[in-house]
Design a protein around this motif. Structure first.
Motif, short mmCIF file in Angstrom:
data_model
loop_
_atom_site.label_atom_id
_atom_site.label_comp_id
_atom_site.label_asym_id
_atom_site.label_seq_id
_atom_site.Cartn_x
_atom_site.Cartn_y
_atom_site.Cartn_z
N LYS A 58 0.82 -1.22 0.00
CA LYS A 58 0.00 0.00 0.00
C LYS A 58 0.85 1.26 0.00
N SER A 59 1.82 1.30 0.93
CA SER A 59 2.66 2.50 1.02
C SER A 59 3.50 2.66 -0.24
N THR A 60 3.94 1.53 -0.76
CA THR A 60 4.74 1.57 -2.00
C THR A 60 3.92 2.18 -3.13
N LEU A 170 -2.69 9.97 1.50
CA LEU A 170 -2.61 9.87 2.96
C LEU A 170 -2.27 8.44 3.35
N ASP A 171 -1.17 8.28 4.09
CA ASP A 171 -0.74 6.94 4.49
C ASP A 171 -1.02 6.73 5.97
N GLU A 172 -2.13 6.09 6.27
CA GLU A 172 -2.56 5.82 7.64
C GLU A 172 -2.41 7.06 8.52
N PRO A 173 -3.01 8.16 8.10
CA PRO A 173 -2.74 9.42 8.78
C PRO A 173 -3.26 9.49 10.20
MG MG Z 1 2.42 1.04 4.82
#
Ligand code: MG
Ligand code: ATP
Length: 253
Positions: A58-60, A170-173
């Motif tokens: 996901k982050s990638t 937004l990454d798990e903000p």
């Molecule tokens: Mg991640």
């Protein structure tokens, strides 16, 4: 000039085409393929949540859309432009607020405007407007360390919106926030999406957060990662409980 009032246009369309991302692994001849032939279309102004098990990429994917990483093969097109690196049209917000501790809330929000070469008076005005939008006008002169976690994340959102991005990533903000703070931040994000009309891609581990906020939920899974399901929120009368169960069962497989 207030750019805030000029943001009635929708954000940009994002097209992920045949995306492959692999990383070399020390001591191994073959690469670790993290994302494989991933296709995804995100409409202009749409709010999409990405959900999937830890490590599924996901982050990638978010970093690739942000241009912080480049695809191994395939491409990402924003509007008409292939992504070749970071750009002011896209901003990424992380779980850690990553504010500059030696700057006040206002100075943090002014930072990207400085980078963009906006003049002193205008950047102050714009930053004050953004702080007002996130309900923090009163805390403009406080240093980052003098703000609660929830307030810091509000400043992070104000900073992300400073230059009127087309796309907000937004990454798990909100995953560091307690339940009540998180509710408030979710409501704020929904409001910001309505106001700014930017395209939003939110990575979250919370099915409820995804259901609450997004137009569409994209479930990533498998190894290497790909899109295993897309769940569209179809408005009133929809059985959220049923959708929730469907997504949870997809995540469990
Ligand atoms: Mg991640
Ligand atoms: N820069 C990198 N170099 C090598 N491998 C990487 C790099 N970035 C990510 N990976 C690998 O890619 C895979 C996916 O990582 P990623 O951080 O995108 O997962 P994620 O879905 O965001 O997980 P989480 O939910 O835990 O945040 C992992 O196996 C990770 O080790």
């Amino acid at each position: 000039m207030s750019q805030l009032s000029a943001t009635s246009e929708l954000g940009q369309h994002v097209s992920v085409r045949g995306l492959v991302k692999s990383f070399p692994v020390r001591g191994r001849a073959d690469d670790n393929v993290v994302l494989d032939q991933l296709d995804l279309e995100i409409e202009a102004g749409e709010f999409v949540s990405l959900i999937g098990r830890s490590g599924c990429g996901k982050s990638t994917l978010l970093e690739l859309i942000a241009g912080l990483q480049l695809p191994t093969t395939g491409e990402i097109v924003v509007g008409e432009q292939p992504v070749r690196g970071p750009g002011a049209d896209r901003t990424l917000v992380f779980q850690q607020y990553a504010l500059f501790p030696w700057r006040t809330a206002l100075q943090n929000v002014m930072f990207p405007l400085e980078m963009a070469g906006v003049g002193r008076a205008e950047r102050r005005q714009l930053a004050l407007e953004r702080l007002d939008v996130v309900g923090l006008s009163h805390a403009a002169d406080r240093y980052a360390g003098e703000l609660s976690g929830g307030m810091q994340q509000r400043v992070g959102l104000a900073r992300a919106l400073a230059c009127d991005p087309q796309i907000l990533l937004l990454d798990e903000p909100f995953s560091g926030a307690d339940a009540i703070t998180r509710e408030g931040l979710q409501a704020l994000l929904a409001d910001l999406h309505r106001r700014f009309r930017c395209t939003v891609v939110l990575v979250t581990h919370s099915v409820d957060e995804a259901l609450r906020l997004s137009d569409r939920i994209v479930v990533l899974g498998g190894q290497p990662g790909r899109v295993v399901a897309e769940v569209e929120r179809t408005g009133d009368g929809e059985d959220a409980g049923e959708m929730r169960e469907q997504i949870v069962s997809l995540l469990g497989d």
